[in-house]
Design a protein around this motif. Sequence first.
Motif, PDB file in Angstrom:
ATOM      1  N   GLY A 146       9.246 -17.391   2.889  1.00 34.10           N
ATOM      2  CA  GLY A 146       9.557 -16.742   1.628  1.00 34.10           C
ATOM      3  C   GLY A 146       9.737 -15.243   1.726  1.00 34.10           C
ATOM      4  N   ASP A 147       9.725 -14.706   2.948  1.00 32.85           N
ATOM      5  CA  ASP A 147       9.839 -13.258   3.119  1.00 32.85           C
ATOM      6  C   ASP A 147      11.257 -12.804   2.814  1.00 32.85           C
ATOM      7  OD1 ASP A 147       9.447 -10.649   3.761  1.00 32.85           O
ATOM      8  OD2 ASP A 147       9.454 -10.950   5.928  1.00 32.85           O
ATOM      9  N   GLY A 148      11.377 -11.778   1.968  1.00 35.31           N
ATOM     10  CA  GLY A 148      12.690 -11.251   1.625  1.00 35.31           C
ATOM     11  C   GLY A 148      13.131 -10.099   2.503  1.00 35.31           C
ATOM     12  N   GLY A 149      12.471  -9.902   3.644  1.00 32.77           N
ATOM     13  CA  GLY A 149      12.857  -8.822   4.542  1.00 32.77           C
ATOM     14  C   GLY A 149      12.327  -7.476   4.129  1.00 32.77           C
ATOM     15  N   ARG A 150      11.391  -7.461   3.200  1.00 33.82           N
ATOM     16  CA  ARG A 150      10.858  -6.194   2.712  1.00 33.82           C
ATOM     17  C   ARG A 150       9.882  -5.617   3.727  1.00 33.82           C
ATOM     18  NH1 ARG A 150      11.710  -9.702  -1.584  1.00 33.82           N
ATOM     19  NH2 ARG A 150       9.719 -10.767  -1.281  1.00 33.82           N
ATOM     20  N   GLU A 151       9.897  -4.296   3.846  1.00 33.62           N
ATOM     21  CA  GLU A 151       9.152  -3.641   4.918  1.00 33.62           C
ATOM     22  C   GLU A 151       7.706  -3.341   4.536  1.00 33.62           C
ATOM     23  OE1 GLU A 151       9.566   0.325   7.796  1.00 33.62           O
ATOM     24  OE2 GLU A 151      11.017  -0.050   6.193  1.00 33.62           O
ATOM     25  N   HIS A 152       7.469  -3.017   3.268  1.00 34.10           N
ATOM     26  CA  HIS A 152       6.151  -2.549   2.859  1.00 34.10           C
ATOM     27  C   HIS A 152       5.531  -3.441   1.778  1.00 34.10           C
ATOM     28  CE1 HIS A 152       7.989   1.411   4.233  1.00 34.10           C
ATOM     29  NE2 HIS A 152       6.937   1.250   5.009  1.00 34.10           N
ATOM     30  N   VAL A 153       4.212  -3.421   1.764  1.00 35.88           N
ATOM     31  CA  VAL A 153       3.457  -4.003   0.666  1.00 35.88           C
ATOM     32  C   VAL A 153       2.736  -2.863  -0.039  1.00 35.88           C
ATOM     33  CG1 VAL A 153       1.535  -4.518   2.252  1.00 35.88           C
ATOM     34  CG2 VAL A 153       1.630  -5.619   0.020  1.00 35.88           C
ATOM     35  N   LEU A 154       2.742  -2.898  -1.366  1.00 39.24           N
ATOM     36  CA  LEU A 154       2.075  -1.873  -2.169  1.00 39.24           C
ATOM     37  C   LEU A 154       0.721  -2.402  -2.637  1.00 39.24           C
ATOM     38  CD1 LEU A 154       4.986  -0.682  -4.513  1.00 39.24           C
ATOM     39  CD2 LEU A 154       4.497  -0.003  -2.156  1.00 39.24           C
ATOM     40  N   VAL A 155      -0.226  -1.481  -2.776  1.00 35.97           N
ATOM     41  CA  VAL A 155      -1.529  -1.806  -3.360  1.00 35.97           C
ATOM     42  C   VAL A 155      -1.823  -0.767  -4.434  1.00 35.97           C
ATOM     43  CG1 VAL A 155      -4.006  -2.094  -2.973  1.00 35.97           C
ATOM     44  CG2 VAL A 155      -2.372  -2.815  -1.207  1.00 35.97           C
ATOM     45  N   CYS A 156      -2.109  -1.216  -5.651  1.00 34.64           N
ATOM     46  CA  CYS A 156      -2.399  -0.306  -6.759  1.00 34.64           C
ATOM     47  C   CYS A 156      -3.856  -0.459  -7.190  1.00 34.64           C
ATOM     48  CB  CYS A 156      -1.481  -0.585  -7.952  1.00 34.64           C
ATOM     49  SG  CYS A 156       0.234  -0.076  -7.676  1.00 34.64           S
ATOM     50  N   VAL A 157      -4.515   0.668  -7.395  1.00 37.79           N
ATOM     51  CA  VAL A 157      -5.888   0.669  -7.912  1.00 37.79           C
ATOM     52  C   VAL A 157      -5.988   1.715  -9.010  1.00 37.79           C
ATOM     53  CG1 VAL A 157      -6.892  -0.095  -5.722  1.00 37.79           C
ATOM     54  CG2 VAL A 157      -6.708   2.353  -6.205  1.00 37.79           C
ATOM     55  N   ASP A 158      -6.910   1.512  -9.928  1.00 37.72           N
ATOM     56  CA  ASP A 158      -7.185   2.491 -10.978  1.00 37.72           C
ATOM     57  C   ASP A 158      -8.320   3.397 -10.533  1.00 37.72           C
ATOM     58  OD1 ASP A 158      -5.232   1.623 -12.753  1.00 37.72           O
ATOM     59  OD2 ASP A 158      -6.533   0.042 -13.536  1.00 37.72           O
ATOM     60  N   VAL A 159      -8.111   4.718 -10.698  1.00 35.63           N
ATOM     61  CA  VAL A 159      -9.070   5.716 -10.223  1.00 35.63           C
ATOM     62  C   VAL A 159      -9.732   6.377 -11.427  1.00 35.63           C
ATOM     63  CG1 VAL A 159      -9.391   7.766  -8.807  1.00 35.63           C
ATOM     64  CG2 VAL A 159      -7.567   6.129  -8.238  1.00 35.63           C
ATOM     65  N   PRO A 160     -11.036   6.173 -11.624  1.00 34.00           N
ATOM     66  CA  PRO A 160     -11.728   6.832 -12.745  1.00 34.00           C
ATOM     67  C   PRO A 160     -11.704   8.343 -12.574  1.00 34.00           C
ATOM     68  CG  PRO A 160     -13.060   5.068 -11.795  1.00 34.00           C
ATOM     69  CD  PRO A 160     -11.938   5.301 -10.855  1.00 34.00           C
ATOM     70  N   CYS A 161     -11.720   9.051 -13.712  1.00 35.86           N
ATOM     71  CA  CYS A 161     -11.656  10.511 -13.675  1.00 35.86           C
ATOM     72  C   CYS A 161     -12.483  11.067 -14.824  1.00 35.86           C
ATOM     73  CB  CYS A 161     -10.195  10.972 -13.786  1.00 35.86           C
ATOM     74  SG  CYS A 161      -9.977  12.765 -13.797  1.00 35.86           S
TER      75      CYS A 161
END
Length: 426
Positions: A146-161
């Motif tokens: 199922g890989d579409g040839g994409r190079e990167h994986v993103l990771v998102c997190v919420d940062v308290p401030c």
Amino acid sequence: MPHTERRTFSAKCPLCSHPFHYTEVTFVDGINDDGYWEVQCAGCKSGFSVHLRNPYESYAEYDWQVQERFDHPPLRETSPMATDIVVHNIGRKKTSWQFDCDAVPLYLCQQTGSALDTAAYAQLNQHAQDVETAWGGAESYLLAGGDGGREHVLVCVDVPCNCGTSHRATFYAEKHLGNRSKPLAQRCLLADIRRTSFDSRLNGLYSKTEIMQLLEKLVIRWHLTADQILIAAPFIGHQFMGVEDKRKIWDWLIQNLDPRKATLLTRKTTFTDFKKTLAADGLDYEELKEYGLEDRLISSGVNKQNFHAKFYVGLSEDVTEVLSGSANLLRGPSIENISFSRHTGAEFATHYLEKLKAKIPLSPVNRRQYEIVRQRDGVWSCGVLAAAEAPWREKSAPPASPKDRLPASMADARDTKNPKDESNQR
């Protein structure tokens, strides 16, 4: 499992001399098949043969070039056999990024000025197991086809401030499907934090060391967010630096700039200085280039004599980020000024490239979807994100119209005007 050894080679095509890179795998105290490959030259596209041991276990830098593998000596007439071959220990992949949380922070809260770099990594580490679990399920699907040839994986997190709300941080990593030697969170590089402002952060006075630290973090960002990176620096170091100290700066450039995306614009004499640093180590640049072993950031660089501007760019058609200032590329305690600005790609071309009469080789824009690991409604999962919806893309920036697109070519950077102008002013 028998112990193996690996040796890397560069073989010249017997028809056009274009280099072919491969690694030969041998079994220590084991049986090694004597065979050969039929390969396709990446230069002239003709076929030729390469003699090697263990042709099924050995591998090429680009597997598509290996057309056929034979685990025995030629039994019939083959295509021309490569004979000009060198063995070497020069790594082909030179880039190695590390986001330094102990260095001066890049991302500050717009409201309070609180530093967020370290806080973002703290949140990533806190959720490392959740990230790994979500990515593991997606990885199995991608490995199954199922890989579409994409190079990167993103990771998102919420940062308290302490401003009272959270900031969304985006990290990225190369996918490395099937390679679990290091968990995803440990491979992640910080590329963006929302509701931070470079306009206030990157305008002012800083030490040379602080500027280099900020630039390093911007370069990490631009390898994800920009279509192309331009480093314009007439000088590397200064005229009183020794060869060893200059080599450290060159090594920093080579380590932090992927030649597939980055271009170095500097003076011809500065490129010559680099070759001298190689000679001090007993290496000949022209011989390395002959076998395709030179640093590609250098061989693909652009030279121009009569310029003194220093600026560093993450270039895209919609939003181009520019850091400029008075400092050369070196570290130290002396204070220099820097400024940051944003432009469309067309504005940058008009106000910078056309002024320099610089022809910068444009990288093809190939924005694919991203795999993205994030938490939604308390559940961590991995999904697909369209490139246009990437968190760092300015929502207010309209798509580039045809008249705003980057021109296909610029005037030649090898300016013939004032060819003797090689001022060493710093």
